[in-house]
Design a protein around this motif. Structure first.
Motif, short mmCIF file in Angstrom:
data_model
loop_
_atom_site.label_atom_id
_atom_site.label_comp_id
_atom_site.label_asym_id
_atom_site.label_seq_id
_atom_site.Cartn_x
_atom_site.Cartn_y
_atom_site.Cartn_z
N VAL A 141 0.84 -1.17 0.10
CA VAL A 141 -0.01 0.04 -0.17
C VAL A 141 0.82 1.13 0.07
O VAL A 141 0.57 2.26 -0.70
CB VAL A 141 -0.98 -0.02 1.20
CG1 VAL A 141 -1.77 1.33 1.44
CG2 VAL A 141 -2.03 -1.34 1.21
N GLY A 142 1.98 1.07 0.65
CA GLY A 142 2.80 2.41 0.92
C GLY A 142 3.54 2.39 -0.59
O GLY A 142 3.58 3.66 -0.95
N VAL A 143 4.03 1.74 -1.30
CA VAL A 143 4.72 1.76 -2.46
C VAL A 143 3.50 2.27 -3.45
O VAL A 143 4.16 2.97 -4.35
CB VAL A 143 5.46 0.55 -2.86
CG1 VAL A 143 5.75 0.32 -4.18
CG2 VAL A 143 6.69 0.04 -2.04
N THR A 144 2.39 1.52 -3.35
CA THR A 144 1.42 1.99 -4.44
C THR A 144 1.26 3.70 -4.39
O THR A 144 0.92 4.37 -5.16
CB THR A 144 0.00 1.37 -4.10
OG1 THR A 144 0.27 -0.02 -4.47
CG2 THR A 144 -1.07 1.82 -5.02
N THR A 145 1.09 4.13 -3.04
CA THR A 145 0.89 5.49 -2.84
C THR A 145 1.90 6.37 -3.38
O THR A 145 1.57 7.54 -3.86
CB THR A 145 0.71 5.82 -1.30
OG1 THR A 145 -0.51 4.73 -0.73
CG2 THR A 145 0.40 7.31 -0.97
N ILE A 146 3.03 6.14 -3.07
CA ILE A 146 4.27 6.72 -3.50
C ILE A 146 4.19 6.82 -5.09
O ILE A 146 4.59 7.74 -5.58
CB ILE A 146 5.47 6.02 -3.10
CG1 ILE A 146 5.68 6.33 -1.46
CG2 ILE A 146 6.83 6.56 -3.72
CD1 ILE A 146 6.95 5.39 -0.95
N ILE A 147 4.35 5.54 -5.57
CA ILE A 147 3.90 5.61 -7.12
C ILE A 147 2.79 6.66 -7.68
O ILE A 147 3.34 7.46 -8.87
CB ILE A 147 3.83 4.05 -7.51
CG1 ILE A 147 4.91 3.16 -7.39
CG2 ILE A 147 3.29 4.16 -9.24
CD1 ILE A 147 4.66 1.82 -7.86
N LEU A 148 1.61 6.58 -7.03
CA LEU A 148 0.57 7.49 -7.25
C LEU A 148 1.10 9.04 -7.33
O LEU A 148 0.86 9.61 -8.20
CB LEU A 148 -0.78 6.98 -6.68
CG LEU A 148 -1.36 5.69 -7.14
CD1 LEU A 148 -2.50 5.57 -6.45
CD2 LEU A 148 -1.64 5.53 -8.78
N ILE A 149 1.52 9.19 -6.27
CA ILE A 149 2.08 10.65 -5.95
C ILE A 149 3.00 10.91 -7.02
O ILE A 149 3.16 12.18 -7.45
CB ILE A 149 2.57 10.88 -4.42
CG1 ILE A 149 1.19 10.56 -3.37
CG2 ILE A 149 3.37 12.14 -4.41
CD1 ILE A 149 1.74 10.48 -2.01
N GLY A 150 4.05 10.20 -7.21
CA GLY A 150 5.03 10.40 -8.33
C GLY A 150 4.41 10.63 -9.59
O GLY A 150 4.96 11.52 -10.23
N LEU A 151 3.69 9.78 -10.01
CA LEU A 151 3.18 10.01 -11.43
C LEU A 151 2.30 11.06 -11.34
O LEU A 151 2.39 11.98 -12.51
CB LEU A 151 2.21 8.98 -11.67
CG LEU A 151 2.98 7.39 -12.07
CD1 LEU A 151 1.71 6.38 -12.21
CD2 LEU A 151 3.85 7.44 -13.10
N THR A 152 1.57 11.64 -10.25
CA THR A 152 0.93 12.86 -10.31
C THR A 152 1.98 14.01 -10.62
O THR A 152 1.79 14.97 -11.23
CB THR A 152 0.19 13.00 -9.08
OG1 THR A 152 -0.72 12.01 -9.04
CG2 THR A 152 -0.73 14.41 -8.97
N LEU A 153 3.06 13.84 -9.84
CA LEU A 153 4.03 14.90 -9.99
C LEU A 153 4.49 15.09 -11.26
O LEU A 153 5.02 16.18 -11.78
CB LEU A 153 5.03 14.86 -8.59
CG LEU A 153 4.52 15.06 -7.30
CD1 LEU A 153 5.89 14.75 -6.52
CD2 LEU A 153 3.97 16.46 -7.17
N LEU A 154 4.93 13.91 -11.82
CA LEU A 154 5.48 14.01 -13.12
C LEU A 154 4.44 14.70 -14.30
O LEU A 154 5.09 15.42 -14.94
CB LEU A 154 5.79 12.35 -13.60
CG LEU A 154 7.10 11.68 -13.02
CD1 LEU A 154 7.16 10.39 -13.56
CD2 LEU A 154 8.22 12.60 -13.53
N SER A 155 3.32 14.26 -14.10
CA SER A 155 2.07 14.92 -14.91
C SER A 155 2.12 16.30 -14.81
O SER A 155 2.05 17.16 -15.68
CB SER A 155 0.85 14.01 -14.54
OG SER A 155 0.70 12.85 -15.00
N PHE A 156 2.39 16.72 -13.66
CA PHE A 156 2.05 18.20 -13.09
C PHE A 156 3.30 18.94 -13.73
O PHE A 156 3.17 20.09 -14.59
CB PHE A 156 2.14 18.35 -11.64
CG PHE A 156 2.21 19.78 -11.35
CD1 PHE A 156 1.20 20.72 -11.47
CD2 PHE A 156 3.66 20.34 -10.79
CE1 PHE A 156 1.46 22.26 -10.95
CE2 PHE A 156 3.73 21.74 -10.39
CZ PHE A 156 2.49 22.50 -10.66
N PHE A 157 4.47 18.49 -13.72
CA PHE A 157 5.86 19.13 -14.16
C PHE A 157 5.81 19.00 -15.60
O PHE A 157 6.18 20.14 -16.36
CB PHE A 157 6.86 18.56 -13.44
CG PHE A 157 7.38 18.98 -12.22
CD1 PHE A 157 7.34 20.23 -11.69
CD2 PHE A 157 7.20 18.23 -11.09
CE1 PHE A 157 7.49 20.67 -10.55
CE2 PHE A 157 7.30 18.35 -9.83
CZ PHE A 157 7.51 19.53 -9.36
#
Length: 336
Positions: free
Chosen positions: A91-107
Motif C-alpha cells: 500500500v505504501g509503495v502504491t501511494t508513493i507511485i501514484l504521488i510520483g506519477l501525479t507530480l510527473l504529470s504536473f511538471f
C-alpha cells in the motif's frame, strides 16, 4: 524451433513499425511531443514492473508448499505479521507511485505550457465538417492570411494555435509535435507547438465528428524562417491572372457558377467563406483535407464527383461539360 522464432521476430519488427513515422506519438519531433513520449515510455515501463510484481505475488502462494503436519486452522503469528508487513508495504509503495506519477504529470504540463510563452506567431485553426480553416493573425489587417488544411510554421520557433469549431467537436492532433486538444464550438482552446527541425508532419482529427472523420487530415509544414517568410508573402498576394485562353474561360466559368457562393479567391469577386479559400490552391500538397494528393487528375475528379470521393461532404456536384471542366482545372492549376 527456428520457424516459430522467425515468425515471432517478424511479428515484433512489424509491431514496432507503429512506433515511428510521420504520424506517431512515439516519434517526437518537438519539445511537447518529446515530453509526452517520455511520459508514455516511463508510465509503460513502470506499469509493466508493477504488473510483473503483482503476478509474482499471486503466483508465489500457489507454488510454495505448506509444511507437512501443519494444522489447517492453526495460525502462525509470525507468518501473519509478515503478511501484514507485505500488505502495508505494498500500500505504501502504491501511494508513493501514484504521488510520483501525479507530480510527473504536473511538471510535464508546466513544461508544455512554457513552450508558447515566447510565441511570435499566432494561428487560428477552425474545424469544419470536414476540413481545417487556417488563419494567420496579424496586427496589420493586410497581413492576415486565410488558407486551408496545411499549416506552414517556422522551424525551431514556438507557435501558438487558437483552436475552435463552427459545427461539432473536433480534435486537433499532430502526434509528432503535440498532444490532442479539442476544438469546441463557441470556445477557444490554446495549443502551443514547436518543430525542432524542418519537415512535414501529418495530423488527424482525433474526435469522431461525422461520416468523413477519417478523411479530415492536416499537415504541419515546418520551414526555415527565410523560406517561411517567403511563403507567407507569396500567399498574401492576390490570385494571379489566367495565363492562357483556356484558363481565362475557366475563370469566367468559376465566377458564373455556384462556386463563388462558397469559395473565396483573392483579387476576384469570389468571396465565399463557408468552404476553403482557393486563392493559392495549386500550391498545396493535397486536396479535400488530405484525401487526395494534388494533381490535375485528382483535381478534376474532386470537382466532377466530390460525393464519390468523400461521401457526405458539403461540396455539391456542379454540372460541367468535359471542355468546361478542363477549363476550370486550367484556371485552378494556375493559382499558386
Amino acid at each position: 524451433m527456428k520457424r516459430p522464432a522467425s515468425m515471432a521476430f517478424a511479428f515484433c519488427v512489424l509491431f514496432l513499425q507503429g512506433c515511428a513515422g510521420w504520424q506517431s506519438a512515439l516519434d517526437p519531433k518537438g519539445p511537447a511531443a518529446g515530453e509526452l513520449a517520455w511520459l508514455i515510455w516511463f508510465f509503460t515501463a513502470l506499469c509493466a514492473v508493477v504488473w510483473a510484481l503483482v503476478m509474482i505475488a499471486l503466483a508465489a502462494p500457489l507454488v510454495m508448499r505448506s509444511r507437512s503436519g501443519d494444522e489447517p486452522l492453526l495460525l502462525d503469528e509470525a507468518a501473519e505479521r509478515g503478511k501484514m508487513r507485505v500488505v502495508v508495504s505494498a500500500v505504501g509503495v502504491t501511494t508513493i507511485i501514484l504521488i510520483g506519477l501525479t507530480l510527473l504529470s504536473f511538471f510535464a504540463n508546466r513544461t508544455l505550457a512554457a513552450i508558447g510563452s515566447e510565441a511570435a506567431l499566432t494561428i487560428r485553426v477552425t474545424g469544419h465538417q470536414w476540413w481545417w480553416e487556417v488563419r494567420y493573425e496579424d496586427a496589420t489587417p493586410s497581413r492576415i492570411l486565410t488558407t486551408a488544411n496545411e499549416i506552414h510554421i517556422p522551424a525551431g520557433e514556438p507557435v501558438r494555435l487558437l483552436l475552435t469549431s463552427t459545427d461539432v467537436i473536433h480534435s486537433f492532433w499532430i502526434p509528432s509535435l503535440a498532444g490532442k486538444l479539442d476544438l469546441i464550438p463557441g470556445h477557444m482552446n490554446v495549443l502551443d507547438i514547436k518543430a525542432d527541425k524542418p519537415g512535414v508532419y501529418r495530423g488527424q482529427c482525433a474526435e469522431f465528428c461525422g461520416a468523413q472523420h477519417a478523411n479530415m487530415g492536416t499537415f504541419i509544414i515546418a520551414e526555415p524562417r527565410p523560406k517561411f517568410d517567403a511563403w507567407l508573402n507569396d500567399q498574401l498576394q492576390p490570385a494571379g491572372a489566367p495565363a492562357s485562353g483556356e484558363a481565362k474561360v475557366g475563370a469566367d466559368l468559376f465566377l458564373k457558377r455556384p462556386c463563388v457562393m462558397c469559395h473565396r479567391i483573392g483579387g476576384t469577386p469570389a468571396g465565399g467563406t463557408v468552404a476553403p479559400d482557393l486563392t493559392h490552391i495549386a500550391s498545396r500538397q493535397t486536396l479535400a483535407a488530405g484525401t487526395l494528393t494534388m494533381s490535375r487528375g485528382n483535381l478534376a475528379a474532386w470537382i466532377a464527383d466530390p460525393q464519390g470521393i468523400k461521401p457526405g461532404s458539403h461540396m455539391p456536384v456542379v454540372e460541367l461539360s468535359g471542355d468546361e471542366l478542363n477549363a476550370v482545372i486550367a484556371y485552378l492549376e494556375g493559382l499558386k
